[in-house]
Design a protein around this motif. Structure first.
Motif, PDB file in Angstrom:
ATOM      1  N   LEU A 175       0.851  -1.192   0.000  1.00 49.09           N
ATOM      2  CA  LEU A 175       0.000   0.000   0.000  1.00 49.09           C
ATOM      3  C   LEU A 175       0.892   1.249   0.000  1.00 49.09           C
ATOM      4  O   LEU A 175       1.811   1.344   0.803  1.00 49.09           O
ATOM      5  N   PHE A 211      -5.807   5.858   5.517  1.00 42.37           N
ATOM      6  CA  PHE A 211      -6.571   4.849   6.245  1.00 42.37           C
ATOM      7  C   PHE A 211      -6.054   4.663   7.680  1.00 42.37           C
ATOM      8  O   PHE A 211      -6.334   3.651   8.309  1.00 42.37           O
ATOM      9  N   TYR A 236      -3.033   4.244   8.924  1.00 44.00           N
ATOM     10  CA  TYR A 236      -1.888   3.370   9.222  1.00 44.00           C
ATOM     11  C   TYR A 236      -0.616   4.194   9.394  1.00 44.00           C
ATOM     12  O   TYR A 236      -0.409   5.185   8.693  1.00 44.00           O
ATOM     13  N   GLU A 241     -11.329   5.075   8.515  1.00 42.82           N
ATOM     14  CA  GLU A 241     -11.968   4.457   7.338  1.00 42.82           C
ATOM     15  C   GLU A 241     -12.729   5.582   6.634  1.00 42.82           C
ATOM     16  O   GLU A 241     -13.902   5.832   6.927  1.00 42.82           O
ATOM     17  N   LEU A 252     -17.611   1.519   6.649  1.00 42.83           N
ATOM     18  CA  LEU A 252     -17.672   0.075   6.450  1.00 42.83           C
ATOM     19  C   LEU A 252     -19.095  -0.325   6.074  1.00 42.83           C
ATOM     20  O   LEU A 252     -20.059   0.378   6.345  1.00 42.83           O
ATOM     21  N   GLU A 255     -19.640  -5.724  10.529  1.00 42.83           N
ATOM     22  CA  GLU A 255     -18.254  -5.562  10.082  1.00 42.83           C
ATOM     23  C   GLU A 255     -17.549  -4.480  10.905  1.00 42.83           C
ATOM     24  O   GLU A 255     -16.413  -4.661  11.351  1.00 42.83           O
ATOM     25  N   HIS A 265     -14.253  -4.929  13.218  1.00 39.61           N
ATOM     26  CA  HIS A 265     -13.034  -4.108  13.088  1.00 39.61           C
ATOM     27  C   HIS A 265     -12.652  -3.503  14.439  1.00 39.61           C
ATOM     28  O   HIS A 265     -11.490  -3.508  14.828  1.00 39.61           O
ATOM     29  N   GLN A 315     -11.300  -6.101  16.870  1.00 42.08           N
ATOM     30  CA  GLN A 315      -9.919  -6.469  16.559  1.00 42.08           C
ATOM     31  C   GLN A 315      -8.956  -5.336  16.947  1.00 42.08           C
ATOM     32  O   GLN A 315      -7.883  -5.589  17.492  1.00 42.08           O
ATOM     33  N   LYS A 347      -5.681  -5.386  19.390  1.00 44.52           N
ATOM     34  CA  LYS A 347      -4.344  -4.964  18.942  1.00 44.52           C
ATOM     35  C   LYS A 347      -3.761  -3.910  19.896  1.00 44.52           C
ATOM     36  O   LYS A 347      -2.575  -3.925  20.199  1.00 44.52           O
ATOM     37  N   VAL A 402      -1.556 -10.549  -0.364  1.00 46.95           N
ATOM     38  CA  VAL A 402      -1.827  -9.736   0.829  1.00 46.95           C
ATOM     39  C   VAL A 402      -2.839 -10.414   1.755  1.00 46.95           C
ATOM     40  O   VAL A 402      -2.848 -10.187   2.972  1.00 46.95           O
ATOM     41  N   ARG A 452      -2.348 -12.159   5.291  1.00 47.87           N
ATOM     42  CA  ARG A 452      -2.458 -11.482   6.591  1.00 47.87           C
ATOM     43  C   ARG A 452      -3.654 -10.536   6.664  1.00 47.87           C
ATOM     44  O   ARG A 452      -4.299 -10.449   7.695  1.00 47.87           O
ATOM     45  N   TRP A 453      -3.914  -9.813   5.560  1.00 49.36           N
ATOM     46  CA  TRP A 453      -4.978  -8.783   5.598  1.00 49.36           C
ATOM     47  C   TRP A 453      -6.160  -9.226   4.745  1.00 49.36           C
ATOM     48  O   TRP A 453      -5.992  -9.542   3.558  1.00 49.36           O
ATOM     49  N   TYR A 472     -13.566  -8.203   5.776  1.00 48.26           N
ATOM     50  CA  TYR A 472     -14.485  -8.981   6.613  1.00 48.26           C
ATOM     51  C   TYR A 472     -15.205 -10.058   5.806  1.00 48.26           C
ATOM     52  O   TYR A 472     -15.373 -11.189   6.249  1.00 48.26           O
ATOM     53  N   GLN A 519      -9.565 -13.006  16.454  1.00 51.38           N
ATOM     54  CA  GLN A 519      -8.989 -11.714  16.068  1.00 51.38           C
ATOM     55  C   GLN A 519      -7.536 -11.814  15.629  1.00 51.38           C
ATOM     56  O   GLN A 519      -6.943 -10.841  15.196  1.00 51.38           O
ATOM     57  N   THR A 520      -6.964 -12.997  15.795  1.00 48.40           N
ATOM     58  CA  THR A 520      -5.544 -13.104  15.482  1.00 48.40           C
ATOM     59  C   THR A 520      -5.288 -13.685  14.095  1.00 48.40           C
ATOM     60  O   THR A 520      -4.173 -13.627  13.594  1.00 48.40           O
ATOM     61  N   PHE A 525      -6.527 -12.989  10.926  1.00 48.48           N
ATOM     62  CA  PHE A 525      -6.286 -12.018   9.854  1.00 48.48           C
ATOM     63  C   PHE A 525      -6.456 -10.606  10.398  1.00 48.48           C
ATOM     64  O   PHE A 525      -7.263 -10.371  11.286  1.00 48.48           O
ATOM     65  N   ASP A 526      -5.709  -9.674   9.792  1.00 44.86           N
ATOM     66  CA  ASP A 526      -5.947  -8.259  10.090  1.00 44.86           C
ATOM     67  C   ASP A 526      -7.056  -7.795   9.147  1.00 44.86           C
ATOM     68  O   ASP A 526      -6.926  -7.912   7.924  1.00 44.86           O
ATOM     69  N   LEU A 527      -8.130  -7.291   9.729  1.00 45.98           N
ATOM     70  CA  LEU A 527      -9.257  -6.867   8.900  1.00 45.98           C
ATOM     71  C   LEU A 527      -8.950  -5.556   8.184  1.00 45.98           C
ATOM     72  O   LEU A 527      -8.397  -4.632   8.785  1.00 45.98           O
ATOM     73  N   VAL A 528      -9.317  -5.504   6.928  1.00 38.87           N
ATOM     74  CA  VAL A 528      -9.254  -4.240   6.177  1.00 38.87           C
ATOM     75  C   VAL A 528     -10.624  -4.014   5.553  1.00 38.87           C
ATOM     76  O   VAL A 528     -11.383  -4.956   5.333  1.00 38.87           O
ATOM     77  N   SER A 529     -10.927  -2.767   5.269  1.00 45.44           N
ATOM     78  CA  SER A 529     -12.233  -2.482   4.682  1.00 45.44           C
ATOM     79  C   SER A 529     -12.258  -2.921   3.224  1.00 45.44           C
ATOM     80  O   SER A 529     -11.214  -3.087   2.586  1.00 45.44           O
ATOM     81  N   ASP A 530     -13.469  -3.095   2.705  1.00 43.06           N
ATOM     82  CA  ASP A 530     -13.602  -3.469   1.290  1.00 43.06           C
ATOM     83  C   ASP A 530     -12.977  -2.410   0.390  1.00 43.06           C
ATOM     84  O   ASP A 530     -12.333  -2.724  -0.613  1.00 43.06           O
ATOM     85  N   ARG A 531     -13.124  -1.130   0.768  1.00 43.98           N
ATOM     86  CA  ARG A 531     -12.556  -0.046  -0.050  1.00 43.98           C
ATOM     87  C   ARG A 531     -11.033  -0.121  -0.054  1.00 43.98           C
ATOM     88  O   ARG A 531     -10.401   0.079  -1.087  1.00 43.98           O
ATOM     89  N   LEU A 532     -10.466  -0.392   1.092  1.00 45.31           N
ATOM     90  CA  LEU A 532      -9.011  -0.463   1.158  1.00 45.31           C
ATOM     91  C   LEU A 532      -8.516  -1.696   0.406  1.00 45.31           C
ATOM     92  O   LEU A 532      -7.499  -1.635  -0.298  1.00 45.31           O
ATOM     93  N   ILE A 580      -5.805  -1.858  -2.485  1.00 46.96           N
ATOM     94  CA  ILE A 580      -4.579  -2.680  -2.450  1.00 46.96           C
ATOM     95  C   ILE A 580      -4.424  -3.437  -3.774  1.00 46.96           C
ATOM     96  O   ILE A 580      -3.351  -3.478  -4.372  1.00 46.96           O
TER      97      ILE A 580
END
Lengths: 363, 263
Positions: free
Chosen positions: A80, A88, A90, A139, A143, A148, A152, A155, A159, B94, B97-98, B101, B112-113, B115-122, B126
């Motif tokens: 990315l 986002f 990060y 975000e 979402l 969902e 997020h 999680q 973290k 990718v 790990r990522w 949902y 929660q361990t 995968f790291d969740l990412v949004s559909d947009r992100l 990617i």
């Protein structure tokens, strides 16, 4: 009968840094000395977590580029582009919590981390998408579903807790006393509902301006929770020198800013005096000192320019006996535990992500 | 309308070349093939409207597969870039790990361990980012800028449906073979179209696919290497045979017929 010879007073024979004239008035602001004597040293291998208001982003970047081990518990996905990653949320702080402006916001995050609590009320909507009300900017398009969004957040809390469990030094920049809260629950938000997402409802949301006692108690409780997670953790607090973009206090924004920063500065002073494991770094003083005549600010008289940021960080690193080029006098350039791979591209950029600045759009 | 077509790609061009042998009698097109396998496909330069090799290895393949030292782009009606390293499995690496949902199994959403969740947009960003940076995209962009009348991109074959019959250690292959396969393939397809342009991309016909995410194993059996003689190893799940190549070529020709006269 008293002698007419003057007896020494506690102000006699003090070093130059203790007198305004010699320390400030007659000293070039870039040459001011003994501004900061660290209570404890921060080693390049100490795992540092960074959080706070917008100004803390500069702190995190500068520490990373100087070779400190700044944690990144929620790293950006591989491949990315750095700018997109930042959009986002990060790489800005040690986890994707976004800006934490108030002590209460920090305390809420810690409570939620410890309990793992995620409530439906923690989410706002906009255009049919769901936003985490506690970090609405991470975000930018929200979402797809509440489930969902809750996953997020769940999680994210996990973290953050994992990050705190391994943190040696927690650096927190206090930014604001003003906030908006949900009247029923008392929950505070980093942005006023309706600015990024959600809907402002005067019947549900109320303005809150914390006083010094409230901020102090919140910070004491935050420290207690952090120590419970990780007893070895130490703290470095700073106050953001960035004035308020806007105030809802009913006062002139300059007056409101002075109140806010005074409260936060006083709380840091109290914490510094109360706890051996709490240090205070005077980034606020370095930037706002009258001797700088505002030259560390951008023309908007609000954003700190790169010279200001650089000077703050130079002062910090010098006091910590770390060379600006990134080589430590103490650690022989040893890489930190969290430093892996090449330097991040974002370290070369100076922009900060600041939801509060969005308020300007409403000015 | 008969066209002069040049196909440039990595090992996946082998299937197209063999497929051409099957169908050439029913077309009047003149088709040339340049195949440079593996990472050597990177060793091409596109300068002053000409594609030239930049390594001894790639030079050898110019000679061996094309019978020429270079390709002058303006001598062709269409240049078709094939594969060139951009593929579903690589683009989805990718997801090790990522993951968004929707690509996490319901049973694993509380873990929660994993995968790291990412949004559909992100996630879409990617994928797009990977495609934008891919060699294939660089080649089609550069060729279009340097005088090629028209450039198409033929995607790398999707993995063989045989992956379902063999346990997959690679989590990405597992993802493609599983219930989320159609969804990820669709996201990948959307990202390619968004980056390269819908009119430039030729996907394999739907009827050679299984669940839209894999190539029917009938088309992976008996696939031959670029030399057209030796077969790919039995566990190769990525290279396709002449029948596949013929069907993809028909899809290319059909696309060109639809846009006849466009130059």
């Amino acid at each position: 009968m008293t002698s007419d010879r003057r007896a020494p007073t506690p102000y006699s024979n003090l070093p130059p840094s203790r007198y305004w004239r010699s320390a400030v008035a007659e000293m070039h602001p870039l040459d001011m000395e003994e501004l900061y004597s660290p209570k404890f040293r921060i080693g390049l291998t100490d795992r540092i977590a960074v959080a706070g208001s917008c100004f803390a982003q500069h702190v995190g970047r500068a520490l990373r580029s100087s070779g400190f081990s700044v944690l990144d518990q929620e790293p950006a996905p591989d491949g990315l582009a750095p700018q997109m990653a930042e959009t986002f949320g990060y790489g800005i702080y040690s986890a994707r919590y976004g800006n934490i402006y108030t002590a209460r916001q920090l305390l809420q995050l810690l409570h939620d981390c410890v309990s793992g609590t995620v409530r439906e009320a923690d989410f706002w909507m906009r255009d049919g998408r769901y936003y985490d009300a506690h970090r609405p900017s991470v975000e930018p398009k929200g979402l797809e579903s509440l489930a969902e969004a809750m996953a997020h957040r769940r999680q994210h809390l996990g973290k953050v807790k994992a990050m705190l469990e391994t943190t040696d030094i927690f650096i927190f920049t206090l930014g604001l006393t003003e906030t908006w809260q949900d009247i029923a629950s008392g929950t505070v938000y980093p942005t006023c509902p309706g600015v990024i997402a959600g809907t402002f409802d005067a019947g549900k949301h109320a303005f809150k301006n914390f006083d010094a006692e409230e901020v102090l108690q919140d910070m004491i409780e935050a420290r207690r929770l952090l120590k419970a997670i990780n007893p070895g953790m130490r703290f470095l607090f700073t106050v953001s020198p960035v004035p308020l973009t806007a105030t809802a206090s009913g006062q002139n924004v300059l007056v409101a800013t002075t109140y806010s920063k005074s409260v936060l500065r006083a709380v840091c002073g109290s914490l510094y005096g109360k706890f051996e494991d709490v240090d205070y770094f005077p980034s606020y003083e370095i930037i706002v000192s009258p001797s700088t005549r505002g030259f560390f600010y951008e023309p908007n008289m609000r954003s700190v320019n790169r010279h200001g940021v650089n000077h703050v960080m130079r002062t910090f690193l010098k006091s910590q006996e770390v060379e600006v080029a990134g080589k430590s006098k103490r650690a022989n350039g040893q890489k930190g535990k969290a430093q892996k791979g090449k330097p991040r591209q974002e370290e070369t950029r100076g922009d900060v992500v600041c939801e509060e600045a969005l308020l300007e759009a409403f000015a | 309308m008969a066209m002069k077509i040049c196909m440039i790609g990595n090992s996946h061009i082998g299937a197209l070349k063999l497929g051409w042998k099957q169908i050439r009698h029913s077309h009047r097109h003149e088709v040339s093939f340049l195949g440079v396998p593996g990472v050597q496909i990177r060793n091409l330069a596109i300068e002053h409207g000409t594609v030239v090799p930049t390594s001894d290895h790639s030079r050898k393949y110019f000679e061996k597969t094309l019978g020429a030292e270079s390709i002058e782009l303006d001598r062709y009606d269409v240049v078709v870039v094939v594969g060139c390293g951009l593929n579903l499995i690589g683009a989805l690496s990718v997801t090790g790990r990522w993951r968004p949902y929707t690509l996490v199994d319901e049973t694993a959403r509380d873990d929660q361990t994993q995968f790291d969740l990412v949004s559909d947009r992100l996630f879409a960003e990617i994928l797009s980012s990977k495609i934008r940076k891919s060699l294939a995209n660089r080649y089609i962009t550069k060729m279009a800028r340097q005088g090629a009348a028209r450039v198409l991109y033929v995607t790398t074959p999707l993995p063989s449906s045989e992956i379902r019959l063999k346990p997959q250690e690679d989590p990405v292959m597992d993802l493609v073979a599983g219930a989320h396969g159609p969804a990820v393939a669709s996201l990948y397809r959307d990202a390619i179209e968004q980056v390269m342009g819908r009119d430039k991309v030729v996907f394999p016909p739907a009827d050679v696919l299984v669940d839209g995410a894999m190539t029917d194993m009938r088309y992976s059996r008996g696939s031959l290497r670029l030399d057209g003689k030796r077969e790919h190893p039995e566990d190769d799940m990525h290279h396709m045979n002449a029948d596949y190549g013929a069907l993809v070529l028909e899809a290319v020709f059909s696309r060109l017929a639809g846009a006849a006269g466009v130059r």
